[in-house]
Design an enzyme around this catalytic site. Structure first.
Site, PDB file in Angstrom:
ATOM      1  N   ASP A   1       0.773  -1.189  -0.073  1.00 54.02           N
ATOM      2  CA  ASP A   1      -0.019  -0.059  -0.010  1.00 54.02           C
ATOM      3  C   ASP A   1       0.709   1.285   0.036  1.00 54.02           C
ATOM      4  OD1 ASP A   1      -3.175   0.346   1.144  1.00 54.02           O
ATOM      5  OD2 ASP A   1      -1.738   2.246   0.954  1.00 54.02           O
TER       6      ASP A   1
ATOM      7  N   ASN B   1     -12.504  -3.311   3.448  1.00 56.94           N
ATOM      8  CA  ASN B   1     -13.653  -2.003   3.532  1.00 56.94           C
ATOM      9  C   ASN B   1     -14.519  -2.157   2.288  1.00 56.94           C
ATOM     10  OD1 ASN B   1     -12.275  -0.916   5.564  1.00 56.94           O
ATOM     11  ND2 ASN B   1     -10.616   0.085   3.957  1.00 56.94           N
TER      12      ASN B   1
ATOM     13  N   GLY C   1     -15.466   2.744   4.225  1.00 56.07           N
ATOM     14  CA  GLY C   1     -14.360   3.500   4.063  1.00 56.07           C
ATOM     15  C   GLY C   1     -13.612   3.086   2.860  1.00 56.07           C
TER      16      GLY C   1
ATOM     17  N   HIS D   1     -10.388  -5.466  -2.627  1.00 52.18           N
ATOM     18  CA  HIS D   1      -8.765  -5.703  -2.154  1.00 52.18           C
ATOM     19  C   HIS D   1      -9.024  -5.937  -0.755  1.00 52.18           C
ATOM     20  CE1 HIS D   1     -10.187  -1.261  -2.228  1.00 52.18           C
ATOM     21  NE2 HIS D   1      -9.347  -1.190  -0.907  1.00 52.18           N
TER      22      HIS D   1
ATOM     23  N   HIS E   1      -6.677  -5.752   2.799  1.00 50.07           N
ATOM     24  CA  HIS E   1      -5.733  -5.367   3.362  1.00 50.07           C
ATOM     25  C   HIS E   1      -5.016  -6.260   4.175  1.00 50.07           C
ATOM     26  CE1 HIS E   1      -6.623  -0.835   2.527  1.00 50.07           C
ATOM     27  NE2 HIS E   1      -7.971  -1.302   2.506  1.00 50.07           N
TER      28      HIS E   1
HETATM   29  P1  AMP Z   1      -9.633   1.272   0.722  1.00 52.21           P
HETATM   30  O1  AMP Z   1      -9.673   2.752   1.319  1.00 52.21           O
HETATM   31  O2  AMP Z   1     -10.091   0.326   1.491  1.00 52.21           O
HETATM   32  O3  AMP Z   1     -10.225   1.499  -0.828  1.00 52.21           O
HETATM   33  O4  AMP Z   1      -8.160   1.005   0.194  1.00 52.21           O
HETATM   34  C1  AMP Z   1      -7.294   1.590  -0.886  1.00 52.21           C
HETATM   35  C2  AMP Z   1      -5.870   1.546  -0.404  1.00 52.21           C
HETATM   36  O5  AMP Z   1      -5.295   1.806  -1.646  1.00 52.21           O
HETATM   37  C3  AMP Z   1      -5.518   2.710   0.328  1.00 52.21           C
HETATM   38  O6  AMP Z   1      -4.964   2.084   1.486  1.00 52.21           O
HETATM   39  C4  AMP Z   1      -4.585   3.615  -0.557  1.00 52.21           C
HETATM   40  O7  AMP Z   1      -3.398   3.742   0.334  1.00 52.21           O
HETATM   41  C5  AMP Z   1      -4.265   2.444  -1.638  1.00 52.21           C
HETATM   42  N1  AMP Z   1      -3.614   2.758  -2.680  1.00 52.21           N
HETATM   43  C6  AMP Z   1      -4.247   3.733  -3.614  1.00 52.21           C
HETATM   44  N2  AMP Z   1      -3.495   3.967  -4.644  1.00 52.21           N
HETATM   45  C7  AMP Z   1      -2.401   3.097  -4.675  1.00 52.21           C
HETATM   46  C8  AMP Z   1      -1.335   2.902  -5.237  1.00 52.21           C
HETATM   47  N3  AMP Z   1      -1.003   3.502  -6.564  1.00 52.21           N
HETATM   48  N4  AMP Z   1      -0.570   1.889  -4.822  1.00 52.21           N
HETATM   49  C9  AMP Z   1      -0.648   1.531  -3.639  1.00 52.21           C
HETATM   50  N5  AMP Z   1      -1.569   1.362  -2.939  1.00 52.21           N
HETATM   51  C10 AMP Z   1      -2.549   2.437  -3.375  1.00 52.21           C
END
Ligand code: AMP
Length: 111
Positions: free
Chosen positions: A28, A84, A90, A97, A99
């Protein structure tokens, strides 16, 4: 198309820690723990709400990869996974995905 699709297609860089024909795992960009990895299916599924019975094998595969990836990243003292879903959950990227967070003791309840 989301930013994760671009990562799958190698259109933008990511720190990839695992890949197979069904899924991709990468760090992330805004880590919330010493180890914070996202595990995603390669096919587009918007969220948990987008799942149907055709996804049983895929989702089982993703979940089975969690301990394997955690072990490969040295998370020997445990870890947490979070998915999420939707606005109240959130979710900010509309590509399902998982986490995977570890490397510190997690708090409960989550915020
Ligand atoms: P969510 O908020 O559960 O949708 O998680 C999305 C996650 O994607 C967040 O924790 C972001 O930090 C992560 N994220 C967004 N863009 C990127 C990227 N280009 N590379 C890696 N992680 C990312």
């Amino acid at each position: 198309m989301t930013i994760f699709h671009k990562i799958i297609n190698r259109e933008i860089p990511a720190d990839i820690v695992y890949e197979d024909d069904l899924c991709l795992a990468f760090r992330d960009i805004n880590a919330q723990a010493p180890t914070h990895v996202l595990i995603i299916p390669k096919v587009q599924i918007d969220s948990l709400d987008g799942l149907n019975s055709d996804h049983k094998h895929l989702m089982g595969h993703l979940l089975l990869k969690v301990p394997e990836i955690a072990k490969s990243l040295g998370l020997t003292d445990g870890y947490r996974i979070t998915v999420n879903c939707g606005e109240d959950g959130g979710q900010s990227v509309d590509h399902l995905h998982i986490h995977l967070l570890g490397g510190r003791k997690m708090n409960w309840p989550p915020g």
